[in-house]
Design a protein around this motif. Structure first.
Motif, PDB file in Angstrom:
ATOM      1  N   ALA A  23      -4.298   0.887   6.021  1.00 26.08           N
ATOM      2  CA  ALA A  23      -4.052   2.240   6.199  1.00 26.08           C
ATOM      3  C   ALA A  23      -3.088   2.564   4.746  1.00 26.08           C
ATOM      4  O   ALA A  23      -3.351   3.854   4.408  1.00 26.08           O
ATOM      5  N   GLU A  24      -2.209   1.846   4.447  1.00 29.13           N
ATOM      6  CA  GLU A  24      -1.531   2.262   3.282  1.00 29.13           C
ATOM      7  C   GLU A  24      -2.598   2.385   1.971  1.00 29.13           C
ATOM      8  O   GLU A  24      -2.486   3.191   1.287  1.00 29.13           O
ATOM      9  N   GLU A  55      -3.087   5.743  -0.362  1.00 26.76           N
ATOM     10  CA  GLU A  55      -2.987   5.474  -1.745  1.00 26.76           C
ATOM     11  C   GLU A  55      -4.251   6.081  -2.414  1.00 26.76           C
ATOM     12  O   GLU A  55      -4.406   6.774  -3.433  1.00 26.76           O
ATOM     13  N   ASN A  56      -5.471   5.753  -1.816  1.00 27.58           N
ATOM     14  CA  ASN A  56      -6.864   6.132  -2.338  1.00 27.58           C
ATOM     15  C   ASN A  56      -6.984   7.750  -2.321  1.00 27.58           C
ATOM     16  O   ASN A  56      -7.393   8.374  -3.143  1.00 27.58           O
ATOM     17  N   VAL A  57      -6.261   8.266  -1.174  1.00 26.17           N
ATOM     18  CA  VAL A  57      -6.206   9.686  -0.872  1.00 26.17           C
ATOM     19  C   VAL A  57      -5.554  10.261  -2.065  1.00 26.17           C
ATOM     20  O   VAL A  57      -5.861  11.324  -2.465  1.00 26.17           O
ATOM     21  N   LYS A  58      -4.261   9.573  -2.198  1.00 25.24           N
ATOM     22  CA  LYS A  58      -3.474  10.393  -3.210  1.00 25.24           C
ATOM     23  C   LYS A  58      -4.164  10.476  -4.437  1.00 25.24           C
ATOM     24  O   LYS A  58      -4.180  11.259  -5.331  1.00 25.24           O
ATOM     25  N   LYS A  59      -4.611   9.059  -4.931  1.00 21.56           N
ATOM     26  CA  LYS A  59      -5.314   9.165  -6.170  1.00 21.56           C
ATOM     27  C   LYS A  59      -6.529  10.065  -6.392  1.00 21.56           C
ATOM     28  O   LYS A  59      -6.685  10.842  -7.177  1.00 21.56           O
ATOM     29  N   GLU A  65      -6.996  13.166  -9.113  1.00 20.16           N
ATOM     30  CA  GLU A  65      -8.028  13.427  -9.828  1.00 20.16           C
ATOM     31  C   GLU A  65      -8.703  14.662  -9.670  1.00 20.16           C
ATOM     32  O   GLU A  65      -9.022  15.307 -10.696  1.00 20.16           O
ATOM     33  N   THR A  66      -8.992  15.124  -8.628  1.00 18.69           N
ATOM     34  CA  THR A  66      -9.206  16.601  -8.043  1.00 18.69           C
ATOM     35  C   THR A  66      -8.428  17.507  -8.833  1.00 18.69           C
ATOM     36  O   THR A  66      -8.998  18.558  -9.364  1.00 18.69           O
TER      37      THR A  66
END
Length: 184
Positions: free
Chosen positions: A62-63, A67-71, A75-76
């Motif tokens: 989940a963490e 992190e992937n969502v934040k990255k 990027e977006t």
């Protein structure tokens, strides 16, 4: 009496044995219950430990996903900012091009206005009691260019006019190659 005493002693002994047996059974039952409680506690502890072991990888996943969502969001954001900057640059370049074209058109309009603002000129030739305007002769030469020679008015670049009063004729040369005459 001895018989009664014996019976009562025997009866006491039986009762004592029964009571001892009952006490032993109670102790054994208590030990069984204690063992069962301990087994249940051990099982609960094992389940709790297993849950923690299962929770840790799930929590880590989940963490990592967070992190992937934040990255991806960063990027977006960067991509959007870049696209906006590029669009702004393209718009600025297009605006500059439009301004340059408008300036060229303005300059052309100013030149045309200067030509149009030139003073009105009138030249006439008088001879033998006649008064002939040179502008009328020029107009006739231009008219011949389109009607007599079948050319377009926009193609006419140069008009040369010669008035010969002895012949009573005006001669013209259009674009240095087409010749004609007009009777006065």
């Amino acid at each position: 009496m001895r018989n009664v005493q014996k019976k009562s002693s025997a009866s006491k002994a039986v009762k004592a044995a029964e009571s001892k047996t009952a006490a032993e059974k109670t102790v054994k039952a208590s030990e069984v219950q204690t063992a069962e409680v301990k087994a249940a506690e051990k099982e609960a502890a094992a389940e709790k430990t297993a849950a923690k072991v299962v929770e840790k990888p799930a929590l880590a996943k989940a963490e990592k996903a967070a992190e992937n969502v934040k990255k991806a969001a960063e990027e977006t954001k960067t991509a959007v900012a870049s696209a906006v900057k590029k669009a702004a640059e393209e718009t600025k370049a297009a605006a500059e091009t439009a301004v340059k074209k408008a300036e060229k058109k303005t300059a052309a309009v100013k030149k045309a206005a200067e030509k149009a603002a030139a003073p009105e000129e009138s030249v006439s030739v008088q001879y033998a009691g006649k008064d002939i305007l040179v502008s009328d002769l020029m107009g006739q030469a231009k008219k011949d260019w389109t009607e007599k020679f079948g050319r377009k008015a926009a193609e006419l670049k140069k008009v040369s006019l010669y008035v010969n009063t002895d012949d009573n004729t005006a001669y013209y040369v259009l674009n240095d190659d087409v010749k004609g005459q007009i009777a006065l």
